[in-house]
Enzyme design. Structure first.
Site, mmCIF file in Angstrom:
data_model
loop_
_atom_site.group_PDB
_atom_site.id
_atom_site.type_symbol
_atom_site.label_atom_id
_atom_site.label_comp_id
_atom_site.label_asym_id
_atom_site.label_seq_id
_atom_site.Cartn_x
_atom_site.Cartn_y
_atom_site.Cartn_z
ATOM 1 N NE ARG A 170 -29.381 15.845 18.171
ATOM 2 C CZ ARG A 170 -29.324 17.166 18.826
ATOM 3 N NH1 ARG A 170 -28.329 17.408 18.598
ATOM 4 N NH2 ARG A 170 -30.223 17.662 19.394
ATOM 5 C CB CYS A 192 -0.884 0.048 1.216
ATOM 6 S SG CYS A 192 -2.089 -1.454 1.089
ATOM 7 C CG ASP A 229 -5.127 -9.396 -1.418
ATOM 8 O OD1 ASP A 229 -5.613 -9.045 -0.237
ATOM 9 O OD2 ASP A 229 -4.174 -8.466 -1.825
#
Length: 443
Positions: free
Chosen positions: A440, A42, A281
């Site tokens: 909310r 990565c 993977d």
């Protein structure tokens, strides 16, 4: 007990180390097709852009270190070509000598990872057409960049495409992304992807969406990209259209392959063949929100699955509890985070859902220089369980995505999000965190 592990990177060596720590009288042989063990794939885009100063910084341990410190027979340039499940023998070729080899095993782990997909386009073998998966791949791109490279074309708008677009922009190149779909980063919903498109435009990146590559042209090196809509000048092409598991050598063994030929495993990382395990993977991952196996090849999953496979191989039972689909990408001045399932996935799965999208900041509204973010929360419209979230913005995105990933793991509702005791100080948050602001509004 003799353990053979095919693959010397994240999953394979995580497993090997667990066997070392949790078993006695073991013999461990690891077979790696390449020359390099245990490195951070990565980090490759950041090595190319020179943010990481050397690819050596990406290497965790060398094959020599595994051999000398841990007694692992770590071999390089050993390509496995066949597995005899009945006789428990691995067959392959020593790429350094060209000689055949075979290894008996008591327990076997397949941790062969995945390789970039490259369609058979005309001209794909021209000099200057690259893929990125390994350190040698990165070295080839970096060496080629010493030529007079001005225009770079990236095929594909996923993780690697976006990260490499940023790297090339930082290196002062003019970048074009060609994507056959209608948006970049298809793991995000279309409304959220619009922010990514806007950032690309701000960075001077040209986007060619809903366009199919047909081939490449050039004499000694690539000079043009040909699509179904036009022809574009280019000096370098990066093909980043996805990956496929490295499992072709298992065909005919009876090992069950599923998504894109990934190896089907259970929670103990076992295949359907006794004493054969798989991780990383090349294997499936159980998705806790979708309630089924999926294929999401990421380094975090590879390390966890490899570690769990090693424990189980060593006789220390442990289950892999699955993933919730979390990921994060840095794209120029944006952080792109998501977890769970998207609105599009909920619709495809016929889950009754609602989504709330809010604008928020990472700090109190009165605190100087707040970082803006857009948060999309998707939840079940009947029981109000959180299904997923997507956040795009600046600082603070990672914090909120990780909180939501934890909430998803524990199947929390939007009401329970309001009960969370989240940290607050004006430089870091408002009295109501953006997650709770969205919760909310859930109705």
């Amino acid at each position: 007990m003799k353990y053979v592990i095919i693959g010397g990177d994240a999953a394979g060596m995580s497993a090997a180390m667990q066997i070392v720590r949790n078993s006695n009288n073991h013999e461990i042989v690891t077979l790696e097709q390449g020359d390099i063990y245990s490195y951070g794939q990565c980090g490759l885009p950041y090595a190319i852009s020179d943010e990481v100063k050397s690819t050596d910084n990406l290497k965790a341990r060398t094959a020599e270190a595994f051999r000398e410190k841990y007694g692992i027979d770590a071999r390089t340039r050993h390509k496995v070509t066949r597995v005899d499940c009945e006789q428990k023998i691995v067959h392959g070729t020593n790429l350094k000598t060209g000689e055949s080899f075979q290894e008996n095993y008591d327990r076997l782990l397949v941790a062969t990872g995945a390789s970039p997909v490259c369609p058979p386009w005309e001209g794909v073998d021209l000099s200057g057409v690259f893929q990125l998966k390994t350190i040698p791949d990165a070295h080839r791109i970096m060496e080629y960049m010493n030529k007079d490279i001005r225009n770079v074309t990236i095929i594909g708008g996923g993780y690697i495409g976006l990260e490499m677009a940023e790297s090339f922009v930082q290196l002062g190149k003019k970048v074009r992304i060609i994507e056959r779909g209608s948006q970049l980063a298809k793991i995000f919903d279309e409304d959220m992807a619009s922010f990514i498109h806007d950032e690309a435009e701000k960075q001077g990146i040209t986007l060619n969406l809903e366009e199919n590559v047909e081939g490449f042209k050039g004499e000694d090196r690539v000079e043009k990209v040909v699509t179904d809509k036009g022809t574009y000048d280019t000096d370098l092409v990066l093909v980043a259209v996805g990956v496929a598991p490295n499992t072709s050598f298992l065909r005919g063994t009876g090992i069950y392959l599923t998504f894109k030929d990934a190896i089907q495993v259970n929670a103990y990382m076992e295949t359907n063949i006794k004493d054969i395990y798989a991780a990383g993977d090349c294997a499936t991952q159980y998705h806790r929100i979708k309630k089924k196996d999926d294929y999401i090849p990421l380094g975090t999953h590879a390390n966890k699955q490899g570690s769990i496979a090693g424990l189980n191989m060593a006789g220390r039972p442990k289950v892999f509890k699955g993933v919730v689909g979390s990921s994060i990408i840095k794209f120029c001045n944006l952080t792109l985070g998501r977890t769970g399932i998207s609105e599009a996935e909920a619709k495809q799965m016929n889950i009754p859902y609602q989504s709330i999208t809010i604008k928020a900041t990472d700090s109190a509204g009165y605190y100087p220089d707040p970082e803006k973010m857009t948060l999309k929360l998707t939840y079940h419209e009947e029981n109000f369980k959180v299904l997923g979230a997507q956040i795009i913005g600046g600082d603070g995105v990672d914090k909120r995505i990780d909180v939501l990933a934890t909430a998803l793991f524990h199947e929390m509702t939007t009401e329970e999000l309001l009960d969370l005791d989240l940290s607050y100080a004006p430089p870091y948050n408002g009295v109501w965190d953006p997650i709770q602001q969205a919760a909310r509004k859930a109705k």
